[in-house]
Design a protein around this motif. Structure first.
Motif, PDB file in Angstrom:
ATOM      1  N   LEU A  87      -5.941  40.705  30.574  1.00 30.36           N
ATOM      2  CA  LEU A  87      -6.120  39.379  30.428  1.00 30.36           C
ATOM      3  C   LEU A  87      -6.742  38.579  29.272  1.00 30.36           C
ATOM      4  O   LEU A  87      -6.190  37.682  28.849  1.00 30.36           O
ATOM      5  N   SER A  88      -7.729  39.324  28.824  1.00 29.87           N
ATOM      6  CA  SER A  88      -8.781  38.607  27.856  1.00 29.87           C
ATOM      7  C   SER A  88      -7.806  38.330  26.405  1.00 29.87           C
ATOM      8  O   SER A  88      -7.974  37.148  25.915  1.00 29.87           O
ATOM      9  N   PRO A  89      -6.863  39.249  26.117  1.00 31.84           N
ATOM     10  CA  PRO A  89      -6.054  38.796  24.917  1.00 31.84           C
ATOM     11  C   PRO A  89      -5.237  37.382  24.704  1.00 31.84           C
ATOM     12  O   PRO A  89      -5.117  36.924  23.861  1.00 31.84           O
ATOM     13  N   TRP A  90      -4.914  37.130  26.016  1.00 35.18           N
ATOM     14  CA  TRP A  90      -4.053  35.961  26.178  1.00 35.18           C
ATOM     15  C   TRP A  90      -4.806  34.789  26.424  1.00 35.18           C
ATOM     16  O   TRP A  90      -4.315  33.639  26.332  1.00 35.18           O
ATOM     17  N   LEU A  91      -6.048  34.971  26.986  1.00 34.35           N
ATOM     18  CA  LEU A  91      -6.998  33.801  27.367  1.00 34.35           C
ATOM     19  C   LEU A  91      -7.813  33.212  26.355  1.00 34.35           C
ATOM     20  O   LEU A  91      -8.449  32.116  26.284  1.00 34.35           O
ATOM     21  N   ARG A  92      -8.263  34.242  25.377  1.00 37.40           N
ATOM     22  CA  ARG A  92      -9.173  33.703  24.302  1.00 37.40           C
ATOM     23  C   ARG A  92      -8.864  32.726  23.480  1.00 37.40           C
ATOM     24  O   ARG A  92      -9.766  31.990  22.820  1.00 37.40           O
TER      25      ARG A  92
END
Length: 434
Positions: A87-92
């Motif tokens: 998830l982190s790549p899309w939410l940063r």
């Protein structure tokens, strides 16, 4: 001795037992036994044995231990770590950056665990160290994890929705579908709050991580594929009518075991630990439900539920006022009792009043779960607060203040589903049409 006085004795016995720290299940059985002695000449042994069997042999309850076991298996696998990394790549790039990952990860993990405490503990274990290392505001992060942990009660397969469905004799499949949009609404409200807070407090938000190429984002998101397929298999099979909730729970357990084996996390020790933990949780819930069923039987002899329903109905409250009063009542109960206990204690007593008022019992189930969610964030028995206190060492009241904005957002969500009940009813109606 009047029936009213005898009924007050029952209520007083239950309250006194709980106040003295007696197990909820035992308090229910003790109160039920006193009720049977006061209101009935039926043979206690036969009635108790019959009631225990009928309350625990309901086929719908078979889904309960299976969904709990599925969550326990995944709790011991690398799924939670993969959620954060995927998830982190899309939410940063969002306002608030990686602070959103706890909420999104909770929403996804809730769809396979069904437990608020398990969701809160798992996401905190993975996301909290990473976010603290990057310098995110601790109060915001812990409040978000505590708040989003409540999604384990709402997003299907929810353990508490199964309990309500059995107690209220409602379709568990329709309850599961009814919980989807309210759960997504809560996720959206939480993420909106974090975005707004981050824009108003830029000095407390660390610098955004460097942007990643689109192909890199896709590659890292590959870790989400197994859990997405698992959720789709469990929920999709129910929605499409291919499987009952119990059937889909069995499929979920098998798929969870396969995923855990595929990731290399499945061992005899982890298999045994997950089975024991699921058995203990299931036995606790089943014991509480059996006690509640026995108490409901004894209260039926007293006529207390009918009198309460008649009393509330005679007050001439509008549906809005009734819902407001019940919300206050349930939030108050949530300060002292866990969610399952609240549901089994109140459903049988209040359901006749709800039906008399013309309120959809499916909608009421979602309303009940949402106010029980609030109880997870209120001391002194806020389960999510206890989980985070054990993991961080922070004071319970400090954690309560951190979770307060998310408690208020749950109130907003409650208002929205009351004003727009279609949020709850649209998916179950589509399923019914199928």
């Amino acid at each position: 001795m009047s029936d009213t006085l005898l009924s007050l004795i029952l209520v007083g016995t239950l309250i006194a037992s709980l106040a003295l720290g007696v197990w909820v299940s035992m308090a229910l059985f003790i109160t039920g036994l006193i009720g049977m002695v006061l209101f009935s000449n039926a043979p206690l042994g036969s009635v108790l044995a019959t009631n225990l069997w009928t309350s625990s042999s309901e086929w719908s309850l078979a889904a309960l231990p299976l969904f709990i076991w599925m969550g326990e298996i995944l709790l011991r696998s690398r799924v939670s770590r993969d959620l954060f990394e995927g998830l982190s790549p899309w939410l940063r790039s969002l306002p608030g950056g990686l602070a959103h990952t706890g909420i999104m990860a909770s929403g996804i993990f809730a769809a396979v665990s069904g437990s608020s405490a398990a969701t809160c503990a798992t996401v905190a274990k993975v996301a909290l160290p990473e976010l603290q290392k990057r310098g995110y505001d601790e109060k915001l992060v812990l409040g978000a994890i505590a708040g989003s942990g409540t999604l384990g009660l709402m997003i299907p397969p929810s353990i508490i929705l199964i309990v309500y469905g059995v107690a209220a004799e409602q379709s568990i499949a329709r309850l599961f579908m009814a919980g989807v949009l309210p759960g997504l609404l809560i996720v959206a409200l939480y993420m909106g709050y974090i975005s707004l807070w981050s824009m108003l407090n830029p000095s407390k938000v660390p610098a955004k991580d460097p942007a990643l190429p689109f192909i890199t984002k896709l590659r890292r998101s590959g870790s989400l594929i197994p859990i997405t397929l698992l959720i789709g298999g469990v929920i999709g099979s129910i929605y499409l009518g291919w499987a009952s909730p119990t059937d889909s729970a069995a499929v979920g357990v098998v798929l969870s075991l396969l995923l855990s084996w595929w990731f290399g996390d499945l061992s005899w020790a982890s298999f045994k630990d997950s089975a024991i933990a699921a058995t203990m949780s299931s036995a606790m819930i089943a014991f509480i439900m059996a006690g509640a069923a026995f108490l409901t039987l004894s209260m039926g002899y007293s006529g207390l539920p009918a009198r309460i329903a008649a009393w509330i109905g005679g007050m001439g409250l509008s549906n809005g006022t009734l819902i407001f009063a019940l919300a206050i009542f349930f939030v108050g109960l949530g300060c002292f009792l866990d969610g399952v206990s609240i549901v089994v204690l109140t459903t049988a007593v209040l359901l006749p009043t709800i039906l008399q008022a013309g309120i959809d019992p499916i909608w009421f189930g979602i309303f009940l779960v949402m106010v029980v969610e609030m109880g997870q964030l209120t001391p002194p028995v806020g389960l999510n607060l206890f989980v985070l206190q054990g993991m961080t060492g922070r004071d319970l009241w400090w954690l309560s203040k951190a979770a307060l904005p998310f408690f208020l957002l749950l109130i907003l969500a409650l208002i929205l589903i009351t004003v727009m009940p279609q949020i709850v009813s649209v998916l179950p109606s589509l399923m019914y049409d199928l």
